[in-house]
Enzyme design. Structure first.
Site, PDB file in Angstrom:
ATOM      1  N   ARG A  43       0.821  -1.213   0.000  1.00 22.18           N
ATOM      2  CA  ARG A  43       0.000   0.000   0.000  1.00 22.18           C
ATOM      3  C   ARG A  43       0.855   1.264   0.000  1.00 22.18           C
ATOM      4  O   ARG A  43       0.521   2.248  -0.668  1.00 22.18           O
ATOM      5  CB  ARG A  43      -0.941  -0.006   1.212  1.00 22.18           C
ATOM      6  N   VAL A  76      -6.798   7.925  -2.044  1.00 22.66           N
ATOM      7  CA  VAL A  76      -6.743   6.477  -1.860  1.00 22.66           C
ATOM      8  C   VAL A  76      -7.543   6.184  -0.604  1.00 22.66           C
ATOM      9  O   VAL A  76      -7.202   6.656   0.481  1.00 22.66           O
ATOM     10  CB  VAL A  76      -5.287   5.987  -1.722  1.00 22.66           C
ATOM     11  N   SER A  77      -8.616   5.444  -0.764  1.00 26.46           N
ATOM     12  CA  SER A  77      -9.563   5.241   0.330  1.00 26.46           C
ATOM     13  C   SER A  77      -8.926   4.520   1.511  1.00 26.46           C
ATOM     14  O   SER A  77      -7.899   3.845   1.377  1.00 26.46           O
ATOM     15  CB  SER A  77     -10.771   4.436  -0.160  1.00 26.46           C
ATOM     16  N   ALA A  78      -9.560   4.650   2.663  1.00 25.55           N
ATOM     17  CA  ALA A  78      -9.103   3.959   3.860  1.00 25.55           C
ATOM     18  C   ALA A  78      -9.154   2.448   3.633  1.00 25.55           C
ATOM     19  O   ALA A  78     -10.075   1.935   2.989  1.00 25.55           O
ATOM     20  CB  ALA A  78      -9.974   4.339   5.049  1.00 25.55           C
TER      21      ALA A  78
END
Length: 424
Positions: A43, A76-78
């Site tokens: 990530r 960028v989403s959680a």
């Protein structure tokens, strides 16, 4: 001498493992394939703007682009949200998947799950976003993912049909193109805005009907392009001190509420009690679906808000009277009880403020008596050409392309509504 590169890699792997473990322990990550993908995809490589701790924070999104006003337009989403939506999509090896809204990381997760026999297309309207996603995907070994710059309203048919579509931007409606490219029985996972309530719906295609197989609370940056939708704002004091926002059913006359705050404030306390840390699942959606004119209210605590006194300045559930000649508005408040719990109340303004406060209070009673703690409603979406008389459910929200219908199960019991009391 310590190899710095190796140390950094070990630290990122440790943080990634901790991120996944936290989501598992908190109950947000159950599916084994999603868990393995999140353990595998680096990530931090997709959020170079953030430090490694921020990159791996399980409940935090990372903003990657803002507009000239400082408003986030891409992120960028959680990890928690991404895990939730991937599980909603129920992806399988070999699936063809379309992602609408690019960042790179989520597309890499999808690629891990569907494998070499599957196919992933990620699309965004912003060329800077797709260029960035394409570069990061190639650098991390996921160059097989197609990153396309386009308005996604037509569903990118050249690479369809798709077994699943995952939308990672807030949508107000479902464009016909998305349904056209979705295989029969395929799933469309979309954060859908319904009268100021956004829920991630897992919609399964059955012909032209979309049936929700689950709904989760979430929030995303709004969609851009031909199907973007701007919320309507009503400034009750002529400035940003008290603002009403509507996704649907805003007052037809923008001046209908002029002077409403010059009327006396009516207070009605409902007897609907909640514990200090009780999670009220479904209340906001129930009110949004059953209370015409539902919206939200925000106030600026640093400015004069007149008689408006919300429990929380940042957000209040609100509604306006959308009936003929309606000039009323109301919002929900809470107050502490002697037992230390909280009671819901209603503040209302307007010539018929007392009557409108009772209308809102009745919706609270109906939820508390008939649906609190019960199952979710059945949510179905139908083409706009479907006659309203043929639609199922107790309530309908009509959009540009689709009708959204809600069917609540039989009421839980027949308790008598609590008596209301006017505030002092």
């Amino acid at each position: 001498m310590t190899d710095t590169t190796t140390t950094d890699q070990d630290e990122n792997e440790r943080l990634r493992a901790e991120m996944v473990e936290r989501l598992v322990l908190d109950g947000y990550l159950v599916d084994g394939a999603v868990r393995r993908a999140m353990r595998t995809v680096p990530r931090h490589r997709f959020v170079p703007e953030a430090d490694r701790e921020t990159a791996h924070a399980p409940y935090d999104a990372v903003v990657t682009k803002k507009n000239e006003h400082g408003v986030a337009t891409s992120s960028v989403s959680a990890p928690q949200i991404q895990a939730m939506m991937l599980e909603q999509a129920a992806l399988r090896p070999g699936d063809r998947v379309l992602e609408i809204g690019s960042g790179g990381y989520n597309a890499a997760l999808i690629a891990e799950i569907v494998g070499e026999q599957g196919g992933v297309t990620t699309v965004d309207i912003d060329p800077e976003v797709t260029d960035r996603a394409r570069r990061l995907l190639k650098e991390t070994g996921y160059g097989q993912v197609r990153a396309i710059c386009a308005d996604a309203s037509d569903g990118v048919p050249e690479h369809g049909p798709y077994d699943a579509i995952i939308v990672t931007v807030g949508a107000w409606d479902i464009p016909p193109g998305w349904v056209d490219v979705l295989s029969e029985g395929g799933r469309l996972v979309v954060p859908l805005r319904m009268r100021n309530v956004t829920q991630s719906l897992a919609l399964e295609r059955e012909g032209e009907r979309l049936l929700s197989r689950g709904a989760r609370i979430c929030g995303f940056v709004p969609m851009q392009g031909s199907d973007e939708h701007t919320a309507v704002q009503v400034l009750l004091r002529g400035d940003e001190s008290v603002v009403l926002r509507f996704d649907d059913e805003a007052p037809a006359d923008p001046h209908a509420l002029d002077g409403v705050l010059l009327t006396d404030r009516v207070e009605v306390w409902t007897g609907v009690i909640l514990a200090p840390r009780e999670r009220i699942i479904g209340l906001r959606l129930y009110l949004a679906a059953t209370l015409p004119g539902f919206g939200t209210m925000t106030v600026d605590a640093d400015k004069d808000t007149g008689p408006v006194a919300p429990t929380s300045p940042g957000f209040s559930m609100a509604a306006v009277n959308v009936g003929d000649g309606g000039h009323e508005f109301a919002y929900l408040v809470t107050r502490r009880t002697e037992a230390g719990d909280f009671e819901y109340g209603v503040h209302a303004f307007g010539p018929q403020g007392e009557a409108f406060a009772e209308v809102v209070a009745e919706r609270l009673w109906a939820w508390d008596l008939d649906h609190r703690g019960g199952p979710e409603p059945r949510i179905e979406l139908f083409p706009i050409t479907t006659p309203v008389r043929d639609l199922p459910g107790q309530t309908v929200i009509t959009k540009k392309h689709r009708h959204i219908t809600f069917s609540w199960p039989t009421p839980l019991d027949g308790r008598v509504p609590p008596k209301t009391s006017e505030g002092e």
